[in-house]
Motif scaffolding. Sequence first.
Motif, PDB file in Angstrom:
ATOM      1  N   GLU A 142       0.854  -1.195   0.000  1.00  0.00           N
ATOM      2  CA  GLU A 142       0.000   0.000   0.000  1.00  0.00           C
ATOM      3  C   GLU A 142       0.892   1.248   0.000  1.00  0.00           C
ATOM      4  O   GLU A 142       1.732   1.405   0.887  1.00  0.00           O
ATOM      5  CB  GLU A 142      -0.869  -0.006   1.263  1.00  0.00           C
ATOM      6  N   PRO A 143       0.711   2.120  -0.989  1.00  0.00           N
ATOM      7  CA  PRO A 143       1.499   3.352  -0.978  1.00  0.00           C
ATOM      8  C   PRO A 143       1.068   4.247   0.175  1.00  0.00           C
ATOM      9  O   PRO A 143      -0.125   4.344   0.474  1.00  0.00           O
ATOM     10  CB  PRO A 143       1.152   4.023  -2.318  1.00  0.00           C
ATOM     11  N   LYS A 144       2.013   4.868   0.824  1.00  0.00           N
ATOM     12  CA  LYS A 144       1.734   5.816   1.912  1.00  0.00           C
ATOM     13  C   LYS A 144       2.380   7.135   1.516  1.00  0.00           C
ATOM     14  O   LYS A 144       3.253   7.155   0.650  1.00  0.00           O
ATOM     15  CB  LYS A 144       2.363   5.304   3.207  1.00  0.00           C
ATOM     16  N   PRO A 145       2.002   8.223   2.146  1.00  0.00           N
ATOM     17  CA  PRO A 145       2.540   9.516   1.723  1.00  0.00           C
ATOM     18  C   PRO A 145       4.067   9.582   1.768  1.00  0.00           C
ATOM     19  O   PRO A 145       4.671  10.231   0.949  1.00  0.00           O
ATOM     20  CB  PRO A 145       1.927  10.491   2.715  1.00  0.00           C
ATOM     21  N   ALA A 146       4.679   8.906   2.722  1.00  0.00           N
ATOM     22  CA  ALA A 146       6.137   8.974   2.799  1.00  0.00           C
ATOM     23  C   ALA A 146       6.753   7.582   2.820  1.00  0.00           C
ATOM     24  O   ALA A 146       7.807   7.355   3.389  1.00  0.00           O
ATOM     25  CB  ALA A 146       6.558   9.758   4.025  1.00  0.00           C
ATOM     26  N   GLY A 147       6.069   6.611   2.205  1.00  0.00           N
ATOM     27  CA  GLY A 147       6.608   5.260   2.205  1.00  0.00           C
ATOM     28  C   GLY A 147       5.595   4.242   1.724  1.00  0.00           C
ATOM     29  O   GLY A 147       4.690   4.568   0.958  1.00  0.00           O
ATOM     30  N   PHE A 148       5.758   3.016   2.202  1.00  0.00           N
ATOM     31  CA  PHE A 148       4.877   1.929   1.783  1.00  0.00           C
ATOM     32  C   PHE A 148       4.593   1.018   2.970  1.00  0.00           C
ATOM     33  O   PHE A 148       5.428   0.868   3.860  1.00  0.00           O
ATOM     34  CB  PHE A 148       5.535   1.093   0.674  1.00  0.00           C
ATOM     35  N   ALA A 149       3.420   0.413   2.929  1.00  0.00           N
ATOM     36  CA  ALA A 149       3.096  -0.616   3.913  1.00  0.00           C
ATOM     37  C   ALA A 149       3.011  -1.948   3.188  1.00  0.00           C
ATOM     38  O   ALA A 149       2.410  -2.036   2.118  1.00  0.00           O
ATOM     39  CB  ALA A 149       1.769  -0.301   4.585  1.00  0.00           C
ATOM     40  N   VAL A 150       3.613  -2.971   3.753  1.00  0.00           N
ATOM     41  CA  VAL A 150       3.533  -4.324   3.211  1.00  0.00           C
ATOM     42  C   VAL A 150       2.535  -5.090   4.069  1.00  0.00           C
ATOM     43  O   VAL A 150       2.784  -5.321   5.253  1.00  0.00           O
ATOM     44  CB  VAL A 150       4.908  -5.021   3.264  1.00  0.00           C
ATOM     45  N   HIS A 151       1.405  -5.445   3.490  1.00  0.00           N
ATOM     46  CA  HIS A 151       0.360  -6.147   4.241  1.00  0.00           C
ATOM     47  C   HIS A 151       0.465  -7.649   4.042  1.00  0.00           C
ATOM     48  O   HIS A 151       0.556  -8.116   2.911  1.00  0.00           O
ATOM     49  CB  HIS A 151      -1.023  -5.696   3.777  1.00  0.00           C
ATOM     50  N   THR A 152       0.424  -8.382   5.144  1.00  0.00           N
ATOM     51  CA  THR A 152       0.550  -9.838   5.067  1.00  0.00           C
ATOM     52  C   THR A 152      -0.598 -10.546   5.776  1.00  0.00           C
ATOM     53  O   THR A 152      -0.541 -11.747   6.002  1.00  0.00           O
ATOM     54  CB  THR A 152       1.884 -10.298   5.712  1.00  0.00           C
ATOM     55  N   ARG A 153      -1.652  -9.792   6.089  1.00  0.00           N
ATOM     56  CA  ARG A 153      -2.746 -10.355   6.871  1.00  0.00           C
ATOM     57  C   ARG A 153      -3.373 -11.587   6.223  1.00  0.00           C
ATOM     58  O   ARG A 153      -3.777 -12.525   6.911  1.00  0.00           O
ATOM     59  CB  ARG A 153      -3.814  -9.288   7.087  1.00  0.00           C
TER      60      ARG A 153
END
Length: 276
Positions: A142-153
């Motif tokens: 997921e793009p974030k304003p200052a980076g990215f989140a890697v989702h593994t749920r």
Amino acid sequence: MAIDDRVGQAGSGVRRDLRDALAVLAATPRLLVALDFDGTLAPVVDDPEKARATPEASRAVERLIALADTRVALVSGRALKDLEQVAPFGDEVLLVGSHGIELRLDEADDVLALDADERQQLGVLEQVLDQMAGTLDSVWIEPKPAGFAVHTRLASERHSRVAHLVAINELKAEAPDATVRLGKDVIEFSVRSTTKGEAVEHLRRYTHASAVFYAGDDVTDEDAFVALTADDLGLKSGVGPTAADHRVAGPAEVASVLSLLATLREAHAADAPDTN
Ligand SMILES: [Mg+2]
């Protein structure tokens, strides 16, 4: 007057020591109620867009918003735009998104502007993470304003572990300045570093709060709990080690605590002489 006489049956499910602490907090001159969203106000769901605060939590938040000398803030790892979507409480609520990187205060605030270095780092992050996610099932970026989140749920245990290892090792080499945050089923990489603890400090100054209530469920909320002082109250939602003084089982219980806080604060306001 005893607390029980003042608030009747409200909060009867809340533990005695927590009720007493809430009663003290409710009498503070200026109160900041800062709340994490997912896992705290809202039960965690598989589709993050569908997360909503429980009805009782929403009602309690609305009551707190309506009180004088009381401010409510949501402090989330979600991007601000996303937080506005899932938590439509109106403009009176202060919003902190992306763990403190994005703020929505009373006046239009500076928008997040990345410098050339940060933009370059963001490009490297994107490349590395996209490559990794392409090789693993049910891992999404997921793009974030200052980076990215890697989702593994939704990923298998094994793919989730691989995603964690690859993302952290690759990025240590390729983007050593990026900040890494581990959450529940999520790893976040940011080219700008701030924490929920800094966010709470900022909000405390901004609202001139004499005491802070903070509730959160995740590892990143621990920075906020550590930033609290003896006059504040920290409430951990759910399991896991915590620096918070109090703990409840989850969002349903957080809602009961917020309802009781609203009731106590309303009773305090009714007793206090009108200073306006
Ligand atoms: Mg949370």
